[in-house]
Motif scaffolding. Structure first.
Motif, mmCIF file in Angstrom:
data_model
loop_
_atom_site.group_PDB
_atom_site.id
_atom_site.type_symbol
_atom_site.label_atom_id
_atom_site.label_comp_id
_atom_site.label_asym_id
_atom_site.label_seq_id
_atom_site.Cartn_x
_atom_site.Cartn_y
_atom_site.Cartn_z
ATOM 1 N N ILE A 58 5.199 17.744 -1.591
ATOM 2 C CA ILE A 58 5.177 16.407 -2.186
ATOM 3 C C ILE A 58 6.517 15.615 -1.730
ATOM 4 O O ILE A 58 6.404 14.507 -1.214
ATOM 5 C CB ILE A 58 5.216 16.076 -3.694
ATOM 6 C CG1 ILE A 58 3.685 16.553 -4.000
ATOM 7 C CG2 ILE A 58 5.293 14.724 -4.128
ATOM 8 C CD1 ILE A 58 2.682 15.933 -3.825
ATOM 9 N N ALA A 115 2.407 1.971 -3.410
ATOM 10 C CA ALA A 115 1.323 2.377 -4.443
ATOM 11 C C ALA A 115 1.181 3.906 -4.254
ATOM 12 O O ALA A 115 1.102 4.673 -5.139
ATOM 13 C CB ALA A 115 0.049 1.720 -4.284
ATOM 14 N N VAL A 116 1.155 4.283 -3.041
ATOM 15 C CA VAL A 116 0.967 5.741 -2.652
ATOM 16 C C VAL A 116 2.523 6.367 -2.995
ATOM 17 O O VAL A 116 2.419 7.513 -3.592
ATOM 18 C CB VAL A 116 0.854 5.719 -1.091
ATOM 19 C CG1 VAL A 116 0.965 7.505 -0.858
ATOM 20 C CG2 VAL A 116 -0.585 5.473 -0.701
ATOM 21 N N THR A 174 4.153 5.443 -5.397
ATOM 22 C CA THR A 174 4.267 5.576 -6.781
ATOM 23 C C THR A 174 3.583 6.628 -7.393
ATOM 24 O O THR A 174 3.962 7.633 -8.367
ATOM 25 C CB THR A 174 3.748 4.304 -7.530
ATOM 26 O OG1 THR A 174 4.688 3.348 -7.179
ATOM 27 C CG2 THR A 174 3.597 4.275 -9.077
ATOM 28 N N TYR A 175 2.362 7.154 -6.586
ATOM 29 C CA TYR A 175 1.706 8.091 -7.172
ATOM 30 C C TYR A 175 2.322 9.483 -6.730
ATOM 31 O O TYR A 175 2.392 10.311 -7.593
ATOM 32 C CB TYR A 175 0.264 8.300 -6.027
ATOM 33 C CG TYR A 175 -0.080 9.479 -5.985
ATOM 34 C CD1 TYR A 175 -0.863 10.371 -7.050
ATOM 35 C CD2 TYR A 175 0.000 10.192 -4.945
ATOM 36 C CE1 TYR A 175 -1.455 11.440 -6.774
ATOM 37 C CE2 TYR A 175 -0.308 11.554 -4.733
ATOM 38 C CZ TYR A 175 -1.132 12.151 -5.660
ATOM 39 O OH TYR A 175 -1.700 13.343 -5.615
ATOM 40 N N ALA A 176 3.053 9.409 -5.768
ATOM 41 C CA ALA A 176 3.715 10.734 -5.266
ATOM 42 C C ALA A 176 4.717 10.980 -6.074
ATOM 43 O O ALA A 176 5.290 12.169 -6.457
ATOM 44 C CB ALA A 176 3.982 10.803 -3.763
ATOM 45 N N LYS A 177 5.552 9.922 -6.488
ATOM 46 C CA LYS A 177 6.802 10.223 -7.145
ATOM 47 C C LYS A 177 6.240 10.731 -8.659
ATOM 48 O O LYS A 177 6.890 11.501 -9.268
ATOM 49 C CB LYS A 177 7.514 8.801 -7.349
ATOM 50 C CG LYS A 177 8.513 8.786 -6.012
ATOM 51 C CD LYS A 177 9.361 7.485 -6.075
ATOM 52 C CE LYS A 177 9.731 7.478 -4.465
ATOM 53 N NZ LYS A 177 10.475 6.161 -4.375
ATOM 54 N N ALA A 178 5.379 10.081 -9.350
ATOM 55 C CA ALA A 178 4.725 10.485 -10.375
ATOM 56 C C ALA A 178 4.433 11.880 -10.446
ATOM 57 O O ALA A 178 4.723 12.888 -11.323
ATOM 58 C CB ALA A 178 3.677 9.687 -10.994
ATOM 59 N N LYS A 179 3.713 12.163 -9.147
ATOM 60 C CA LYS A 179 3.386 13.849 -9.073
ATOM 61 C C LYS A 179 4.649 14.674 -9.068
ATOM 62 O O LYS A 179 4.630 15.871 -9.807
ATOM 63 C CB LYS A 179 2.560 13.748 -7.880
ATOM 64 C CG LYS A 179 1.795 15.390 -7.555
ATOM 65 C CD LYS A 179 0.711 15.120 -8.515
ATOM 66 C CE LYS A 179 -0.245 16.118 -8.129
ATOM 67 N NZ LYS A 179 -1.224 16.517 -9.238
ATOM 68 N N GLN A 197 0.885 -1.251 0.032
ATOM 69 C CA GLN A 197 0.133 -0.095 -0.176
ATOM 70 C C GLN A 197 0.731 1.298 0.108
ATOM 71 O O GLN A 197 0.504 2.095 -0.672
ATOM 72 C CB GLN A 197 -0.953 -0.145 1.219
ATOM 73 C CG GLN A 197 -2.152 -1.015 1.206
ATOM 74 C CD GLN A 197 -3.039 -0.989 2.529
ATOM 75 O OE1 GLN A 197 -2.269 -1.019 3.370
ATOM 76 N NE2 GLN A 197 -4.337 -1.282 2.563
#
Length: 138
Positions: free
Chosen positions: A122, A16-17, A19-24, A13
């Motif tokens: 971020i 997954a979070v 991954t989102y944050a690094k993409a952002k 989990q």
């Protein structure tokens, strides 16, 4: 800011979070580079345009009362043409100020400031999720 990290109970989990944050963060980095280039270009344009406007306004103010006193002929026609060209150039510079003048520059600077705030936000978020992830066994 406090996050509901206690709800993340597995490393998957957290991953997954993250991954989102690094993409952002990557997206913000790209946006930051674009905003930086735009701000740099607008700074140059705004400064150059302001200098040229000052010069044109001075020339127009100085030559306008002189033209009627000139005798008819080539010199007067030349001065009238130069005044018209200068007035047209001044009007064009004034018209484009919304696109690359001081207002546009300050808006771009504000955008860059917002991106900087989001990047640090971020980065802090990633640090907290990473720290929480380290506390989990699986």
């Amino acid at each position: 800011m406090d996050y509901s990290l206690h709800l993340l109970t597995t490393r998957a989990q957290c991953d997954a979070v993250l991954t989102y944050a690094k993409a952002k963060l990557d997206l913000l980095g790209y946006h930051d580079a674009q905003t930086g280039r735009r701000t740099s270009n607008l700074t140059t344009s705004a400064n150059n345009d302001a200098s040229e406007l000052t010069s044109l306004n001075a020339y127009i103010a100085a030559i306008t009362p002189v033209i009627p006193t000139l005798p008819p002929g080539k010199n007067r026609d030349k001065q009238v043409n130069e005044l018209r060209v200068s007035t047209d150039r001044r009007d064009a510079l004034l018209a484009r100020q919304n696109q690359q003048g001081p207002e546009a520059l300050i808006e771009a600077e504000a955008e860059a400031g917002l991106v900087d705030i989001q990047v640090s936000f971020i980065e802090d978020f990633i640090a907290k999720v990473t720290a929480h992830r380290a506390t989990l066994s699986a």
